[in-house]
Design a protein around this motif. Sequence first.
Motif, PDB file in Angstrom:
ATOM      1  N   LYS A 179       0.862  -1.181   0.000  1.00 47.32           N
ATOM      2  CA  LYS A 179       0.000   0.000   0.000  1.00 47.32           C
ATOM      3  C   LYS A 179       0.896   1.228   0.000  1.00 47.32           C
ATOM      4  CE  LYS A 179      -3.343   2.340   3.078  1.00 47.32           C
ATOM      5  NZ  LYS A 179      -4.135   2.167   4.320  1.00 47.32           N
ATOM      6  N   GLN A 180       0.657   2.140  -0.916  1.00 51.10           N
ATOM      7  CA  GLN A 180       1.446   3.368  -1.034  1.00 51.10           C
ATOM      8  C   GLN A 180       0.526   4.560  -0.802  1.00 51.10           C
ATOM      9  OE1 GLN A 180       4.732   2.990  -1.834  1.00 51.10           O
ATOM     10  NE2 GLN A 180       5.399   5.122  -2.016  1.00 51.10           N
ATOM     11  N   VAL A 181       0.980   5.500   0.004  1.00 50.67           N
ATOM     12  CA  VAL A 181       0.196   6.694   0.337  1.00 50.67           C
ATOM     13  C   VAL A 181       1.032   7.930   0.047  1.00 50.67           C
ATOM     14  CG1 VAL A 181      -0.990   7.974   2.170  1.00 50.67           C
ATOM     15  CG2 VAL A 181      -1.064   5.460   2.148  1.00 50.67           C
ATOM     16  N   LEU A 182       0.420   8.908  -0.596  1.00 52.84           N
ATOM     17  CA  LEU A 182       1.039  10.218  -0.794  1.00 52.84           C
ATOM     18  C   LEU A 182       0.074  11.249  -0.232  1.00 52.84           C
ATOM     19  CD1 LEU A 182       3.310  11.978  -1.948  1.00 52.84           C
ATOM     20  CD2 LEU A 182       2.042  12.044  -4.109  1.00 52.84           C
ATOM     21  N   ARG A 183       0.494  11.918   0.811  1.00 56.34           N
ATOM     22  CA  ARG A 183      -0.379  12.839   1.545  1.00 56.34           C
ATOM     23  C   ARG A 183       0.241  14.225   1.583  1.00 56.34           C
ATOM     24  NH1 ARG A 183      -4.629  15.526   3.397  1.00 56.34           N
ATOM     25  NH2 ARG A 183      -4.610  15.974   5.627  1.00 56.34           N
ATOM     26  N   ARG A 184      -0.488  15.212   1.080  1.00 57.52           N
ATOM     27  CA  ARG A 184      -0.097  16.614   1.244  1.00 57.52           C
ATOM     28  C   ARG A 184      -1.010  17.209   2.289  1.00 57.52           C
ATOM     29  NH1 ARG A 184       3.145  19.731  -1.673  1.00 57.52           N
ATOM     30  NH2 ARG A 184       3.096  18.313  -3.462  1.00 57.52           N
ATOM     31  N   ALA A 185      -0.462  17.450   3.477  1.00 60.16           N
ATOM     32  CA  ALA A 185      -1.262  17.910   4.609  1.00 60.16           C
ATOM     33  C   ALA A 185      -1.564  19.399   4.490  1.00 60.16           C
ATOM     34  CB  ALA A 185      -0.533  17.619   5.917  1.00 60.16           C
ATOM     35  N   GLY A 186      -2.546  19.843   5.275  1.00 60.02           N
ATOM     36  CA  GLY A 186      -2.889  21.260   5.305  1.00 60.02           C
ATOM     37  C   GLY A 186      -1.734  22.111   5.796  1.00 60.02           C
ATOM     38  N   ARG A 187      -1.652  23.321   5.288  1.00 56.21           N
ATOM     39  CA  ARG A 187      -0.572  24.235   5.656  1.00 56.21           C
ATOM     40  C   ARG A 187      -1.066  25.289   6.644  1.00 56.21           C
ATOM     41  NH1 ARG A 187       3.811  24.756   1.842  1.00 56.21           N
ATOM     42  NH2 ARG A 187       3.766  23.087   0.311  1.00 56.21           N
ATOM     43  N   ALA A 188      -0.117  26.021   7.215  1.00 56.50           N
ATOM     44  CA  ALA A 188      -0.449  26.999   8.241  1.00 56.50           C
ATOM     45  C   ALA A 188      -1.420  28.058   7.737  1.00 56.50           C
ATOM     46  CB  ALA A 188       0.831  27.659   8.764  1.00 56.50           C
ATOM     47  N   ALA A 189      -1.202  28.557   6.534  1.00 57.88           N
ATOM     48  CA  ALA A 189      -2.032  29.653   6.022  1.00 57.88           C
ATOM     49  C   ALA A 189      -3.152  29.158   5.115  1.00 57.88           C
ATOM     50  CB  ALA A 189      -1.158  30.643   5.273  1.00 57.88           C
ATOM     51  N   ASP A 190      -3.376  27.841   5.070  1.00 53.35           N
ATOM     52  CA  ASP A 190      -4.353  27.268   4.153  1.00 53.35           C
ATOM     53  C   ASP A 190      -5.385  26.478   4.952  1.00 53.35           C
ATOM     54  OD1 ASP A 190      -5.801  26.049   2.195  1.00 53.35           O
ATOM     55  OD2 ASP A 190      -4.122  25.052   1.224  1.00 53.35           O
ATOM     56  N   PRO A 191      -6.661  26.879   4.933  1.00 53.71           N
ATOM     57  CA  PRO A 191      -7.675  26.156   5.714  1.00 53.71           C
ATOM     58  C   PRO A 191      -8.085  24.826   5.099  1.00 53.71           C
ATOM     59  CG  PRO A 191      -8.708  27.936   4.474  1.00 53.71           C
ATOM     60  CD  PRO A 191      -7.225  28.058   4.247  1.00 53.71           C
ATOM     61  N   SER A 192      -7.615  24.510   3.897  1.00 50.80           N
ATOM     62  CA  SER A 192      -8.016  23.267   3.254  1.00 50.80           C
ATOM     63  C   SER A 192      -7.348  22.073   3.936  1.00 50.80           C
ATOM     64  CB  SER A 192      -7.643  23.322   1.772  1.00 50.80           C
ATOM     65  OG  SER A 192      -6.723  22.348   1.438  1.00 50.80           O
ATOM     66  N   PRO A 193      -8.024  20.902   3.961  1.00 45.71           N
ATOM     67  CA  PRO A 193      -7.434  19.716   4.604  1.00 45.71           C
ATOM     68  C   PRO A 193      -6.399  19.007   3.762  1.00 45.71           C
ATOM     69  CG  PRO A 193      -9.605  19.188   3.760  1.00 45.71           C
ATOM     70  CD  PRO A 193      -9.402  20.662   3.503  1.00 45.71           C
ATOM     71  N   GLY A 194      -6.055  19.533   2.597  1.00 47.24           N
ATOM     72  CA  GLY A 194      -5.013  18.930   1.785  1.00 47.24           C
ATOM     73  C   GLY A 194      -5.534  17.844   0.861  1.00 47.24           C
ATOM     74  N   GLU A 195      -4.611  16.987   0.389  1.00 51.84           N
ATOM     75  CA  GLU A 195      -4.931  15.978  -0.614  1.00 51.84           C
ATOM     76  C   GLU A 195      -4.299  14.647  -0.223  1.00 51.84           C
ATOM     77  OE1 GLU A 195      -3.068  17.643  -4.010  1.00 51.84           O
ATOM     78  OE2 GLU A 195      -4.488  19.298  -4.216  1.00 51.84           O
ATOM     79  N   VAL A 196      -4.803  13.567  -0.825  1.00 55.13           N
ATOM     80  CA  VAL A 196      -4.200  12.252  -0.613  1.00 55.13           C
ATOM     81  C   VAL A 196      -4.395  11.400  -1.861  1.00 55.13           C
ATOM     82  CG1 VAL A 196      -6.228  11.045   0.343  1.00 55.13           C
ATOM     83  CG2 VAL A 196      -3.930  10.391   1.082  1.00 55.13           C
ATOM     84  N   GLN A 197      -3.418  10.544  -2.134  1.00 53.24           N
ATOM     85  CA  GLN A 197      -3.539   9.479  -3.130  1.00 53.24           C
ATOM     86  C   GLN A 197      -3.110   8.179  -2.473  1.00 53.24           C
ATOM     87  OE1 GLN A 197      -1.170  11.725  -6.298  1.00 53.24           O
ATOM     88  NE2 GLN A 197      -2.582  10.534  -7.586  1.00 53.24           N
TER      89      GLN A 197
END
Length: 298
Positions: free
Chosen positions: A108-126
């Motif tokens: 299982k491979q996961v690529l996660r871009r987490a939310g940033r300090a100035a960004d209210p979005s929860p980010g992305e994942v594949q």
Amino acid sequence: MNRRRLLHAGLAALPVLSACTAPLPLMLGPRSSPAAAALFRDACEAHGLAAFRALRDINVSYAGEWRALVGRLQPALVDAGFRGSSQERLLPPQRLIAQAHSGPSGRKQVLRRAGRAADPSPGEVQVWFNGEEARDAERRDAAALVADGYALFLCGPLWLAGRDLVMDRGGTDVVDERLCDLLYVELKPGLGFSVLDRLALFIDREDRLMRRVRFSLDGLAATRGAIAEVDTFDFIQRHGVLWPTRFYERLQRPIPRLPVHDWRLTGLDVNRGYGAEALSGPAFSGAALAPAAALPAA
């Protein structure tokens, strides 16, 4: 008088102990209290904040064991067929987390871009299972929640530094016979795709290391309303940072004190010099590919 007796003597005089400490804060104020901000700053410095900020990439490996009952209660989160050992890569400046899990059912491979300090979005994942990308919400949500959690467990308050946090001081509690000050944190966005999560960091009174983190699990529909906690042990200093090498997770809600997961850090190295392109897709590539440098066996 030995250390154990001194601890018990000190605890007897304390007004707030684990029996009367709330599992997590229900609501915090609009901004952090000065006392909470000072405690958080002390904890970050104790873990090695200045050195951590110089790390461009972090390469780790884990091995561990799941308890059977929790796999039946939360199969998507545990994902025992794929989550045995893992190789994980973090790019802290980009808030990027990549995980390569191995188990009896494959990779299982996961690529996660987490939310940033100035960004209210929860980010992305594949997420890929044996090379095939998952499109369903449950597996994607679970992967994002796990990736964010593991970054927090490994890095402690360092992973939260620079975020726009609301914090307050709690009471005190004891972890592994060590007196800790509680730091309540409201995290927006939360872990995984949660809009908000609540944390309690248990900060050692003596050395200011995070000995436990308690957290809500609202980033996955099946765990919404649950509370878990992870204890951290056996810290080592590498590259100017103090890293825990043993971890123990249990549920607090809905089943109090239910053992979940025991795992250990088996490898660690930093600053190989690769970028996000080495983590993209269903496998690591380039300088991210080699296993993390093995740590001496305990």
